[in-house]
Design a protein around this motif. Structure first.
Motif, mmCIF file in Angstrom:
data_model
loop_
_atom_site.group_PDB
_atom_site.id
_atom_site.type_symbol
_atom_site.label_atom_id
_atom_site.label_comp_id
_atom_site.label_asym_id
_atom_site.label_seq_id
_atom_site.Cartn_x
_atom_site.Cartn_y
_atom_site.Cartn_z
ATOM 1 N N PRO A 47 0.798 -1.237 -0.129
ATOM 2 C CA PRO A 47 -0.101 0.056 0.144
ATOM 3 C C PRO A 47 0.771 1.240 -0.094
ATOM 4 N N ARG A 48 2.192 1.173 0.287
ATOM 5 C CA ARG A 48 3.031 2.321 0.176
ATOM 6 C C ARG A 48 3.436 2.879 -1.023
ATOM 7 N N ILE A 49 3.027 1.869 -2.056
ATOM 8 C CA ILE A 49 3.672 2.333 -3.344
ATOM 9 C C ILE A 49 2.479 2.866 -4.346
ATOM 10 N N LYS A 87 11.463 7.453 -3.825
ATOM 11 C CA LYS A 87 10.627 6.816 -2.890
ATOM 12 C C LYS A 87 10.250 5.468 -3.159
ATOM 13 N N LEU A 88 9.909 5.090 -4.503
ATOM 14 C CA LEU A 88 9.372 3.885 -4.841
ATOM 15 C C LEU A 88 10.705 2.853 -4.734
ATOM 16 N N VAL A 169 3.161 -2.820 8.448
ATOM 17 C CA VAL A 169 2.630 -2.459 7.051
ATOM 18 C C VAL A 169 1.459 -3.252 6.808
ATOM 19 N N PHE A 170 0.164 -2.724 6.927
ATOM 20 C CA PHE A 170 -1.071 -3.453 6.625
ATOM 21 C C PHE A 170 -1.646 -3.224 5.378
ATOM 22 N N SER A 171 -1.655 -4.478 4.535
ATOM 23 C CA SER A 171 -1.835 -4.316 2.983
ATOM 24 C C SER A 171 -3.628 -4.485 2.742
ATOM 25 N N GLY A 172 -3.992 -5.557 3.617
ATOM 26 C CA GLY A 172 -5.463 -5.615 3.623
ATOM 27 C C GLY A 172 -5.828 -6.955 3.743
ATOM 28 N N PHE A 173 -7.045 -7.441 3.236
ATOM 29 C CA PHE A 173 -7.602 -8.724 3.673
ATOM 30 C C PHE A 173 -7.428 -9.738 2.400
ATOM 31 N N PHE A 174 -7.268 -10.809 2.577
ATOM 32 C CA PHE A 174 -6.987 -11.942 1.481
ATOM 33 C C PHE A 174 -7.767 -13.193 1.717
#
Length: 226
Positions: A47-49, A87-88, A169-174
């Motif tokens: 999610p940071r990208i 940053k990337l 770092v929390f990306s989401g639900f999978f």
């Protein structure tokens, strides 16, 4: 005597059925363990990208100014683009783990996977008596890159989950569904979903196949987007 033989045959059939069911479950779990890392890599993100670089938008020069304004805007855009790329690169070279909330209870898909696989492969579908959910061991799945799983039970189930402050770092639900196989167990199909925000997520149908004793993704179809 006939009654004893009949009882014996019934018991043998029950034992054989239970053994076959267990073998099928173990087989499916092993396939999931092998294929989930590839599905995560293909459907989930850091999610940071940023999804795209800064857009270059030109504005007409204000009254009394010349075309130098356009050149200045271009210079500013190049600077923003350079900062974005830096940053990337820093994120991609970093070692921070990216966590996905994962539901360990693997459920039957609501999609018509049997028909889809039969149409895709022109093969007969493996018919099993099991219509149950199965439970995965989260520690048995070794993800690639920096992705890691956390049991989704440790996350809030309401909209506030996206506003929480995490020390990771929390990306989401999978999530993934149980797999439907063809009779030779050479091809399979399952559904998968990834939610990365209140209005961010996608659903997929994943076609998989076995090559050189390894399972790989053969095709991905998008089923929904938010």
């Amino acid at each position: 005597m006939k009654k004893i033989i009949w009882i014996y045959l019934v018991l043998v059939n029950i034992i054989f059925s239970c053994k076959t069911k267990t073998e099928n479950i173990d087989f499916e779990k092993n396939v999931l363990i092998g294929i989930i890392p590839s599905i995560v890599d293909s459907t989930c993100q850091d999610p940071r990208i940023f999804l795209s670089p800064p857009t270059f938008i030109t504005f007409p020069p204000p009254a009394g100014m010349n075309s130098i304004t356009k050149a200045t805007q271009g210079k500013q855009h190049k600077q923003l683009l350079k900062q974005w790329q830096f940053k990337l690169d820093s994120i991609e070279k970093g070692t921070s783990s990216i966590y996905l909330a994962f539901n360990l209870l693997i459920k039957i898909s609501t999609d018509s996977l049997e028909k889809k696989l039969a149409s895709y492969t022109n093969r007969k579908i493996l018919k099993t008596n099991s219509k149950e959910n199965l439970t995965m061991d989260i520690n048995s799945i070794k993800l690639n890159k920096h992705f890691k799983f956390k049991n989704d039970s440790s996350f809030s189930k309401n909209i506030n989950v996206w506003n929480e402050k995490y020390d990771f770092v929390f990306s989401g639900f999978f999530n993934v569904s149980r797999i439907v196989f063809d009779e030779s167990k050479s091809y399979g199909i399952l559904s998968a979903g990834y939610s990365c925000g209140e209005r961010c997520g996608q659903g997929y149908i994943i076609y998989i196949k076995q090559e050189d004793n390894k399972w790989k993704i053969d095709k991905i179809e998008e089923t929904w987007i938010s």
